[in-house]
Structure formats: C-alpha cells, structure tokens
Design an enzyme around this catalytic site. Structure first.
Site: not given
Ligand code: FAD
Ligand code: NAD
Length: 465
Positions: A35, A38-39, A271, A444
C-alpha cells in the site's frame, strides 16, 4: 536474488510486529507491503484514524452540551478539514514510527505487492511493474482483511461507503444509514452522529453486536438510543438506488413482511470483514483457504512446509492486538522458542461513549457450556469518580466459577472501561479468583474501583456507594 530467513507479506500489526520481533531475534527479515506505507489497515484506515475521529468528535459534542453543565460556556464551530488533517498527521507520525523501528531492528521494508512464487520464493512487483524475487527459508502471510461486500449495495466511496470512505467524508451528512450493528458501524456511527448526522442502523439479527455478552449489549444499545441512534433490528437490506444526493435502500423484515424504503445522504456498509489473499499465489504451494477465505493453520503453520500465517487472514477475532500476539508467537516458534497465544484472553473494546470492554466468556457461553458461575456486578452510578464526572451509565460485571471462584469472564460498559479491562486480562492470565481482585487495594477515586467492587459482588460484599 536476496536471501532471507523470513519474508513477511503484509505490513500491518501482524506483519510489522513479526518483522520487528524477527529482527530482535537476529533473523534476517524482510517485510513486503503493497500500500506504499507500513501499518496496514489498523494504522492507515482502521484503529487509529477511527480513534482520532472518535476522540475529536466526543470533545466537540461535549463542548456543545456537557461543558455548560461544568460551568464552561462555549459555542463550538466544526472545522471538519482540521479534524481530518490532525487525524492524517497522527497517522503519518505513527507509520513513520514503524519505519524507524524497522531500521532500528534491521528489518528490510520492501515496497510492492508480494506473491508466493513456489516454495521458498516471494516475487515482489513494485508500482513501476518491475519484479524482484526474494529467497526465504520461512514465508509469513500477514495480508489481513478487507470489507465484506453486500450484494446489491455497491460501495462507490461517495454515497455508499465502507469504513475507509466513512473515515474521510468531505462533509457531515444530514442523515446516514449504517448496515451492520457491529463495532465499525457503532464507532463510526458515533463519530458522524456527534458531528450532526441522524444515524439509523439496520441490522440483520434481532440484537446489536453479536457475540457480546447480551446484558452488556442491551445496556449499550439503550445508551446509544438515548444519544439519538435509531435501530432497525431483524431487518435486511435487499437493494440500493443511488441518486446524486442520496441513497434509497429497500428494507425487509428478516421474519417476513412488507418491504419499505429508507433514504439517507450516505450509507455505510459495515457487515464484517473477510480475509484478503487475492493474487497471493497460494496455489503455488498448495494452500487452499476455506470457503470464508480463511487460511487454516496449526500454531501458525499452514499446510505448506515453511509457510506460516497470522492476523486477520487466519481464524480468531479480527483485532490488531490479536494479530500482534500471533506475530510474536509465530516468529518465536520460527526461531525455535516457545511462542504461545491464549485466545481465551484476547480482550475486546468498543471505543464509543460509553465504551464497552470485555475479556473471557460471556454469560451465554457459560450457560451453553453448562458451567456453574456466580455474578458480581457494580453500576457506575454508584462509583464516586463516575458520579463526580457525570458519567454514570453502565456497569462492571465479573463472572466467576461457582466452585473454584476463578474468574471466567468480565464485561463492562461505561466511561473509559477500555482502559480498565487490562487489569482483568492480567488477573485472568494468572488464574485469579474473584476474591484475589476483591482483596487488592485500588486507588480512590477511580473508575477502577467499580471493577474491584464487581469482584467483591461475587461473594456479596460490595460496599462503595
Ligand atoms: P492488516 O492490518 O489488514 O494488514 C495487512 C497488510 O497487508 C495491508 O497493509 C495490505 O496492504 C498488505 N498486503 C495485502 N496483500 C499484500 C500483498 N500481496 N503484498 C504486499 N502487501 C500486501 N482492531 C483493534 O484491535 N482495535 C481497533 O480499535 C480497531 N479498529 C478498527 C477500525 C476499523 C475502521 C477497521 C476497518 C478495523 C479496525 N480494527 C481494530 C481491526 C484491525 O485493523 C485489524 O484486525 C488489524 O489491522 C489486522 O492486522 P493484520 O496485520 O492481520 O492485517
Ligand atoms: P462485525 O462483525 O463487528 O459486525 C457486523 C454486523 O453486521 C453484525 O452485527 C452482523 O450481524 C451484521 N450483518 C451481517 N450481514 C448483514 C446484512 N446483510 N445486513 C445487516 N446486517 C448484517 O463487523 P464490522 O463492524 O464490519 O467490523 C469488522 C471487524 O473489524 C470486526 O471483526 C472487528 O473486530 C474489527 N474492528 C474492531 C474494532 C475495535 O476493536 N474497536 C473497531 C472496528 C473494527
């Protein structure tokens, strides 16, 4: 051809932590990231930008209302451009920090999309189309996940957005429909509601946040409803029509009944997420993901010798801290050490206000497993720090084994409980009984006393008022 002990594909929390740990252990390591930064999802379009907007929007809302209660009179004006800029600046600082840690730990950062090109080979194509091949004793797949698409509701990142689009809307929508009452929907819904949008959440199931302790989820839903969230539970979206300025969704009750329409400025599809393995060349080493796209592993080993996988692309909660645990354990196993993750103790936090935090089993899980348990519960309305700060919604709940008193699960909904759950992760990792926590002196006045009082409640000797 460059020769490495470990080549990691993906630079998210799984990949970058693996690279750093490998460097620390003296392995020659490269991390391939496509991408351009990093990150991964977490730093670029996930955890960090969402928390930046949650923090800023919470203060904005407080300035509009709660500040006056505290005797602070202000009339805030939203500067969305600045709010987005500070978010982007923080993200850049964090991603640069990882580049620094790579250098410090002698991990090579290879820019480009990686593909497994047979046993021990990773081909990397950079943005200019040039390809190099890396020779690897071990390959670690850390390619993460992507939003699950919803058939009939096509994301255009303008009117219909996924989480990435919802982190960068150019203006505050008057109305927003969120499909999916999960963590993303409720966190990003909170951001845009606080900034002024009317938010309606459409959820397929009859409850929000499936998997969360049910009593906790109900209290959480009540709190969000009080803030103005509207919920359409047990409802499915069967189609979307996008106009210039709005989207019209067709909704149907899951249980059957008449279809109706709902129109909003923007729709967020949230979802769930699915593993991302597109173009990864898994077939060249005989790895076949399951039907959800998940790569099956045994202690991070895939079915292909020398190929490992971690993070969102394998089983388990899709969380950054889980990916990080996978990463360290996987690299330690590669290095001949005893890497291990206790998946029963991966905490969860929803960073809304109130926050929700948990670790261990829910009441529903314990009932299904036939485990006899006791409950200790303490409301924040009786916690002095929460009271003095006017943040009295919610409770802390401790579930303990009825026979041994060992803590089996902790569920909290309330002010900043995400900062409180770590105490219970430690306690549970040391197999603590509820009495152990109940007898530990806590400062506290703090909210952490509510956590302790919940532990005291297991034996019925809660006292703070
Ligand atoms: P990713 O973070 O998805 O990283 C994978 C990387 O691999 C990407 O940068 C991608 O570009 C790269 N990549 C893929 N294929 C290739 C390839 N072929 N070659 C080179 N690079 C490649 N989790 C929490 O614990 N707390 C939170 O508050 C939280 N908030 C979130 C909010 C949102 C909006 C979203 C979408 C997710 C959130 N998550 C949160 C979930 C968290 O982001 C993921 O669980 C975490 O990033 C997973 O880490 P990963 O390293 O497995 O994958
Ligand atoms: P999620 O699995 O938390 O929630 C998806 C929701 O969509 C569920 O309630 C499910 O029943 C509903 N759903 C599924 N299909 C549907 C449909 N066709 N119509 C209506 N509702 C439907 O998934 P998310 O909110 O997309 O988050 C994705 C992942 O990212 C999660 O695994 C979560 O752990 C991670 N994440 C974590 C944090 C955090 O740790 N604070 C923040 C954001 C994302």
């Amino acid at each position: 051809m460059a020769q490495y002990d470990v080549v990691i594909i993906g630079g998210g929390p799984g990949g970058y932590n693996a690279a750093i740990r490998a460097g620390q252990l003296g392995l020659k390591v490269a991390c391939v990231e496509g991408r351009g930064v990093l990150g991964g999802t977490c730093l670029n379009v996930g955890c960090m930008p969402s928390k930046a907007l949650l923090h800023a929007s919470e203060l904005f809302e407080a300035a509009k209302g709660e500040f006056a209660t505290l005797g602070i009179e202000v009339t805030p004006t939203l500067n969305l451009g600045q709010m987005m800029k500070q978010k982007a600046d923080s993200v850049t600082a964090l991603t640069k920090g990882i580049e620094f840690l790579f250098k410090k730990n002698k991990a090579d950062y290879i820019r480009g999309w990686g593909r497994i090109a047979g046993p021990g080979k990773v081909a990397v194509k950079n943005d200019e189309g040039a390809e190099i091949t890396l020779d690897a004793k071990h390959i670690v797949i850390a390619t993460g996940s992507e939003p699950t698409p919803l058939p009939g509701v096509t994301v255009d990142q303008k009117r219909i957005v996924d989480s990435t689009g919802a982190l960068s809307l150019p203006e505050v929508p008057k109305s927003m429909v969120i499909i999916g009452a999960g963590i993303i929907g409720l966190e990003l819904g909170s951001v845009w509601r606080r900034l002024g949008a009317e938010v309606t959440v459409v959820e397929f199931l009859p409850r929000i946040c499936p998997g969360m302790d049910e009593e906790t989820a109900k209290t959480f839903q009540r709190a969000l409803t009080k803030q103005g969230f509207k919920f359409e539970l047990g409802t499915k979206v069967t189609g979307a029509r996008t106009g210039d300025k709005e989207v019209t969704l067709t909704l149907e009750p899951v249980a059957g009944g008449e279809a109706r329409t709902l129109t909003a400025d923007h729709v967020l599809v949230a979802i769930g997420r699915r593993p991302f393995t597109e173009g990864l060349g898994l077939e060249t080493v005989g790895i076949a993901p399951d039907k959800r796209g998940v790569i099956e592993t045994d202690h991070f080993k895939t079915s292909a010798p020398g190929v490992w996988a971690i993070g969102d692309v394998i089983h388990g909660p899709m969380l950054a801290h889980k990916a990080e645990e996978d990463a360290v354990a996987c690299i330690e196993l590669i290095a001949g050490k005893a890497g291990h993750v206790d998946y029963d103790l991966v905490p969860g936090v929803v960073y809304t206000a109130p926050e929700v935090a948990w670790v261990g089993k829910t009441e529903e899980q314990l009932k299904a497993e036939g485990v006899a348990y006791k409950v200790g519960k303490f409301p924040f309305s009786a916690n002095s720090r929460a009271k003095i700060n006017h943040e009295t919604e919610g409770f802390a709940k401790v579930l303990a084994d009825a026979r041994t008193d060992r803590i089996l699960g902790v569920h909290m909904v309330g002010p900043q409980v995400g900062e409180m759950i770590g105490e219970y992760c430690v306690a549970m990792a040391f197999a603590a009984a509820s009495e152990d926590v109940a007898r530990i002196c806590h400062p506290h006045p703090t909210r952490s006393e509510a956590g302790r009082q919940a532990a005291m409640g297991v034996e019925g000797w809660t006292m703070q008022a």
